[in-house]
Design an enzyme around this catalytic site. Structure first.
Site, PDB file in Angstrom:
ATOM      1  CG  HIS A  60       7.454   4.679   0.530  1.00 32.14           C
ATOM      2  ND1 HIS A  60       7.184   5.763   1.355  1.00 32.14           N
ATOM      3  CD2 HIS A  60       7.523   3.587   1.347  1.00 32.14           C
ATOM      4  CE1 HIS A  60       7.104   5.334   2.605  1.00 32.14           C
ATOM      5  NE2 HIS A  60       7.304   4.020   2.625  1.00 32.14           N
ATOM      6  CG  HIS A  79      -0.024   0.200   2.513  1.00 34.92           C
ATOM      7  ND1 HIS A  79       0.580  -0.862   3.147  1.00 34.92           N
ATOM      8  CD2 HIS A  79       0.368   1.309   3.183  1.00 34.92           C
ATOM      9  CE1 HIS A  79       1.292  -0.412   4.172  1.00 34.92           C
ATOM     10  NE2 HIS A  79       1.190   0.906   4.214  1.00 34.92           N
TER      11      HIS A  79
HETATM   12  P1  ATP Z   1       5.084  -2.989  11.781  1.00 37.70           P
HETATM   13  O1  ATP Z   1       5.308  -1.631  12.401  1.00 37.70           O
HETATM   14  O2  ATP Z   1       4.104  -3.817  12.544  1.00 37.70           O
HETATM   15  O3  ATP Z   1       6.320  -3.704  11.476  1.00 37.70           O
HETATM   16  P2  ATP Z   1       4.016  -1.433   9.615  1.00 37.70           P
HETATM   17  O4  ATP Z   1       5.079  -0.412   9.807  1.00 37.70           O
HETATM   18  O5  ATP Z   1       3.646  -1.796   8.227  1.00 37.70           O
HETATM   19  O6  ATP Z   1       4.373  -2.783  10.353  1.00 37.70           O
HETATM   20  P3  ATP Z   1       2.395   0.363  11.090  1.00 37.70           P
HETATM   21  O7  ATP Z   1       3.578   0.735  11.939  1.00 37.70           O
HETATM   22  O8  ATP Z   1       1.084   0.197  11.756  1.00 37.70           O
HETATM   23  O9  ATP Z   1       2.670  -0.993  10.327  1.00 37.70           O
HETATM   24  O10 ATP Z   1       2.295   1.451   9.970  1.00 37.70           O
HETATM   25  C1  ATP Z   1       1.241   1.488   9.042  1.00 37.70           C
HETATM   26  C2  ATP Z   1       1.681   2.314   7.864  1.00 37.70           C
HETATM   27  O11 ATP Z   1       1.994   3.647   8.290  1.00 37.70           O
HETATM   28  C3  ATP Z   1       2.963   1.818   7.206  1.00 37.70           C
HETATM   29  O12 ATP Z   1       2.890   2.127   5.819  1.00 37.70           O
HETATM   30  C4  ATP Z   1       4.051   2.629   7.842  1.00 37.70           C
HETATM   31  O13 ATP Z   1       5.160   2.811   6.989  1.00 37.70           O
HETATM   32  C5  ATP Z   1       3.348   3.950   8.057  1.00 37.70           C
HETATM   33  N1  ATP Z   1       3.873   4.651   9.230  1.00 37.70           N
HETATM   34  C6  ATP Z   1       4.027   4.148  10.469  1.00 37.70           C
HETATM   35  N2  ATP Z   1       4.480   5.084  11.328  1.00 37.70           N
HETATM   36  C7  ATP Z   1       4.631   6.230  10.600  1.00 37.70           C
HETATM   37  C8  ATP Z   1       5.058   7.562  10.905  1.00 37.70           C
HETATM   38  N3  ATP Z   1       5.424   7.921  12.111  1.00 37.70           N
HETATM   39  N4  ATP Z   1       5.063   8.439   9.884  1.00 37.70           N
HETATM   40  C9  ATP Z   1       4.674   8.108   8.645  1.00 37.70           C
HETATM   41  N5  ATP Z   1       4.260   6.875   8.302  1.00 37.70           N
HETATM   42  C10 ATP Z   1       4.239   5.949   9.266  1.00 37.70           C
END
Ligand code: ATP
Ligand code: MG
Length: 171
Positions: A121, A39
């Site tokens: 991205h 996504h």
């Molecule tokens: P995990 O953290 O469980 O390894 P993940 O990073 O895919 O997996 P989330 O941390 O819930 O899951 O993040 C969901 C989405 O939001 C992902 O696309 C992640 O890159 C993005 N994301 C997470 N934290 C931030 C942030 N602080 N700023 C911008 N994007 C974020």
């Protein structure tokens, strides 16, 4: 409280194209993100309670930006995070506009965003060292017709995403 983010969620055709991308990445490049998880995050909201989520969904309903074509034609790797990503060389103006609107409704709903610059991205793999050659990877042409609100559920095996709501973009 659910952990939420606004995203572009690939339609079936786009996901098929992404499958071709995943198949052209060398298997030893890192830990591949499951195909169904691919996504583009528009805005990461963090933990949001039910009341704020309702307000957010009502506000998102008012977003009236247009459909656009997104060409994902470059691949790279962020050294610090180890993320292998697929991204557009050119960011369509309509995508920038959509992100601004999504940020506005989030802030208006009382959500604090981290304010980091938006770098659209798709994360393809984690713990990656070096990206493959760009010309080995097929481009993806994505007709973006909607945006979504997604819940991220953390399991010890990795994140699971659930699309909560989806809004069409205008012609
Ligand atoms: P995990 O953290 O469980 O390894 P993940 O990073 O895919 O997996 P989330 O941390 O819930 O899951 O993040 C969901 C989405 O939001 C992902 O696309 C992640 O890159 C993005 N994301 C997470 N934290 C931030 C942030 N602080 N700023 C911008 N994007 C974020
Ligand atoms: Mg994360």
């Amino acid at each position: 409280m659910p952990r939420l983010f606004f995203a572009l969620w690939p339609d079936d055709d786009t996901r098929k194209q992404l499958q071709a991308v995943m198949q052209s990445i060398p298997p030893n490049i890192g830990r591949a993100v499951p195909l169904e998880n691919l996504h583009i995050t528009l805005a990461f909201l963090g933990q949001v309670n039910e009341e704020i989520t309702k307000g957010l969904e009502a506000a998102a309903n008012q977003i009236r930006t247009q459909k656009f074509e997104l060409k994902l034609d470059t691949i790279g790797c962020w050294r610090k995070s180890g993320i292998l990503w697929l991204a557009p060389v050119d960011i369509p103006e309509k995508l920038g506009l959509l992100v601004s609107r999504v940020n506005e409704v989030s802030a208006a709903s009382g959500i604090t965003l981290d304010g980091r610059p938006f770098k659209p991205h798709i994360a393809l793999a984690r713990k990656a060292g070096m990206p493959p050659e760009r010309d080995q990877i097929p481009s993806v042409i994505w007709q973006v017709e909607s945006f979504t609100l997604v819940e991220s559920i953390t399991h010890h095996t990795g994140a699971q995403y659930r699309v909560l709501d989806s809004w069409p973009l205008l012609n």
